[in-house]
Design a protein around this motif. Sequence first.
Motif, PDB file in Angstrom:
ATOM      1  N   TYR A 106       0.882  -1.367  -0.156  1.00 22.21           N
ATOM      2  CA  TYR A 106       0.070  -0.110  -0.101  1.00 22.21           C
ATOM      3  C   TYR A 106       0.927   1.102  -0.082  1.00 22.21           C
ATOM      4  N   GLY A 107       0.262   2.404  -0.189  1.00 24.77           N
ATOM      5  CA  GLY A 107       0.852   3.613  -0.045  1.00 24.77           C
ATOM      6  C   GLY A 107       0.537   3.852   1.430  1.00 24.77           C
ATOM      7  N   PRO A 108       1.208   4.987   1.989  1.00 26.96           N
ATOM      8  CA  PRO A 108       0.890   5.276   3.660  1.00 26.96           C
ATOM      9  C   PRO A 108      -0.634   5.512   3.697  1.00 26.96           C
ATOM     10  N   LYS A 109      -1.226   6.561   2.880  1.00 26.26           N
ATOM     11  CA  LYS A 109      -2.704   6.968   3.032  1.00 26.26           C
ATOM     12  C   LYS A 109      -3.489   5.559   2.705  1.00 26.26           C
ATOM     13  N   SER A 110      -3.499   4.711   1.848  1.00 21.78           N
ATOM     14  CA  SER A 110      -4.262   3.592   1.545  1.00 21.78           C
ATOM     15  C   SER A 110      -3.966   2.712   2.725  1.00 21.78           C
ATOM     16  N   TYR A 111      -2.640   2.678   3.389  1.00 20.56           N
ATOM     17  CA  TYR A 111      -2.527   1.740   4.535  1.00 20.56           C
ATOM     18  C   TYR A 111      -3.452   2.062   5.513  1.00 20.56           C
ATOM     19  N   THR A 112      -3.458   3.440   5.891  1.00 17.05           N
ATOM     20  CA  THR A 112      -4.193   3.934   7.259  1.00 17.05           C
ATOM     21  C   THR A 112      -5.708   3.571   6.865  1.00 17.05           C
TER      22      THR A 112
END
Length: 293
Positions: A91-97
């Motif tokens: 994931y990217g950081p935002k999509s991970y959150t």
Amino acid sequence: MIRIAKVLVLVALAAAFVLPGIAQAGQQDWPAKIRIGYIPVEGAANVKERFKDLNDHIAKVLGVEVEAFSASDYAGIITAMANKHIDFAYYGPKSYTDASVKADAQALVMELDESGQPGYLGVIITNKKSGIKSMEEAKGHTFAFTDPNSTSGYLVPNMLFYRDMEIKPEEYFSDVRFSGSHGASILLVANNDIDVAATNNIDLARAIESGNISEDDYNILWTSDLIPGAPYCARADLPESLKAAYMGAMLMYNTNKEGLKKLGVSGYRYSEDSIYDSVRYLKRLKAELEKKQ
């Protein structure tokens, strides 16, 4: 940075001895095949090809079949994990959150950029031939975000627009669209199909490494502060031995310099959920700033 590199190599070497024991102890609980999802940083087909060597390495170390999966957008990878169609994900950081809430995703390791930093930089680019040399000169031109769930391709540049410049992108630019992937944004700018686009230094490096563009093709108009590295994650309900073995396999890949170069990174290090609290803060701040506009 040299010290960090040495530590990562030592961890990888230790994993080479420890992993067989982990596998033997818990492999009876593992699936015969694991499915890994990748956000479409450059289109689904290209993503599978780019990560093939890494997936082959994971399959060899873990002794299981690995199936790669991508989707047309970031949300598709989150949904796939939420429905247990995939076991691990990039994931990217935002999509991970988002995935940590919606899909019970657990961060295991994170990317280091080409300079060894535990993260990457968001950038806004334009074609050198466009004559645009600043964000002020970009006004009235066409602009591309990547994906609503992208960190460098959406969340972080919106901090520039709403917080720093105090503008609405749909009013500042003549046209605002989503390209779907970082690779698409970069090529749109390179081909003069879009004037300005948000992406990041790692995906620029990947595009240059692939030969799609050269450093002489674009100008960087703006660079963000360091963003936490994109995480490789597991579904939290997977066997602990499998998650530990996957993490170890990723750290072992730090010794494959050619493979890392192809991925546009310098290596991987341990990660955890709290590292991405800064991204959660930016999400809240963006929502607050949008309400004030």
